[in-house]
Scaffold this motif. Structure first.
Motif, mmCIF file in Angstrom:
data_model
loop_
_atom_site.group_PDB
_atom_site.id
_atom_site.type_symbol
_atom_site.label_atom_id
_atom_site.label_comp_id
_atom_site.label_asym_id
_atom_site.label_seq_id
_atom_site.Cartn_x
_atom_site.Cartn_y
_atom_site.Cartn_z
ATOM 1 N N ASP A 2 -7.555 2.439 10.900
ATOM 2 C CA ASP A 2 -8.890 3.013 10.719
ATOM 3 C C ASP A 2 -9.863 2.056 10.049
ATOM 4 N N ILE A 8 -10.026 -2.398 -0.006
ATOM 5 C CA ILE A 8 -10.240 -1.081 0.585
ATOM 6 C C ILE A 8 -11.713 -0.968 0.979
ATOM 7 N N LYS A 34 1.407 6.068 6.791
ATOM 8 C CA LYS A 34 0.066 6.360 6.302
ATOM 9 C C LYS A 34 -0.694 5.065 6.015
ATOM 10 N N PRO A 54 -3.735 12.195 7.962
ATOM 11 C CA PRO A 54 -2.710 11.273 8.474
ATOM 12 C C PRO A 54 -1.695 11.997 9.349
ATOM 13 N N LYS A 97 -9.696 1.035 6.990
ATOM 14 C CA LYS A 97 -9.833 1.360 5.568
ATOM 15 C C LYS A 97 -9.121 0.336 4.690
ATOM 16 N N LEU A 98 -8.125 -0.343 5.229
ATOM 17 C CA LEU A 98 -7.352 -1.328 4.499
ATOM 18 C C LEU A 98 -7.454 -2.651 5.248
ATOM 19 N N VAL A 145 -4.463 8.970 -0.224
ATOM 20 C CA VAL A 145 -4.517 8.371 1.105
ATOM 21 C C VAL A 145 -5.977 8.270 1.525
ATOM 22 N N TYR A 146 -6.337 7.157 2.171
ATOM 23 C CA TYR A 146 -7.724 6.919 2.554
ATOM 24 C C TYR A 146 -8.079 7.377 3.962
ATOM 25 N N VAL A 147 -7.153 8.021 4.655
ATOM 26 C CA VAL A 147 -7.471 8.616 5.956
ATOM 27 C C VAL A 147 -7.536 10.131 5.769
ATOM 28 N N ARG A 175 0.832 -1.203 0.000
ATOM 29 C CA ARG A 175 0.000 0.000 0.000
ATOM 30 C C ARG A 175 0.871 1.259 0.000
ATOM 31 N N GLU A 232 -4.169 3.609 7.746
ATOM 32 C CA GLU A 232 -5.324 3.092 7.015
ATOM 33 C C GLU A 232 -5.774 1.752 7.582
#
Length: 68
Positions: free
Chosen positions: A57, A66, A50, A42, A59-60, A37-39, A27, A54
Motif C-alpha cells: 500500500d 512510514i 500485515k 489487513p 505505507k512502508l 497496523v498502518y493498513v 516491521r 503495508e
C-alpha cells in the motif's frame, strides 16, 4: 491458494528480496509488540503478512520510513 500481496507486486515496490525480507521482519516485530497496523483492513492474520500489505500500500518504504 493465492497469496496476497504477490512477490511480483512487492518487487515493483522494493527492488531487493533481501531488503523486502529484512524490512517486513522488522516491521512484523513492531506489529506484534504494539498491534498498530498502518493498513485499514489487513487481509493477513500474521504480522509478516500485515507488514507486506503495508509495503504494497506504500505505507512502508524501503528506507524503513512510514508514509503518512
Amino acid at each position: 491458494m493465492i497469496l496476497y500481496p504477490s512477490i511480483d507486486s512487492l518487487m515493483d515496490r522494493i527492488d531487493s528480496k533481501y531488503t523486502l525480507a529484512t524490512l517486513s521482519a522488522k516491521r512484523a516485530r513492531v506489529i506484534q509488540q504494539t498491534g498498530n497496523v498502518y493498513v485499514d483492513r489487513p487481509q493477513s492474520v500474521k504480522a509478516v503478512g500485515k507488514a507486506l500489505e503495508e509495503v504494497m500500500d506504500g505505507k512502508l518504504l524501503a528506507d524503513g520510513m512510514i508514509e503518512d
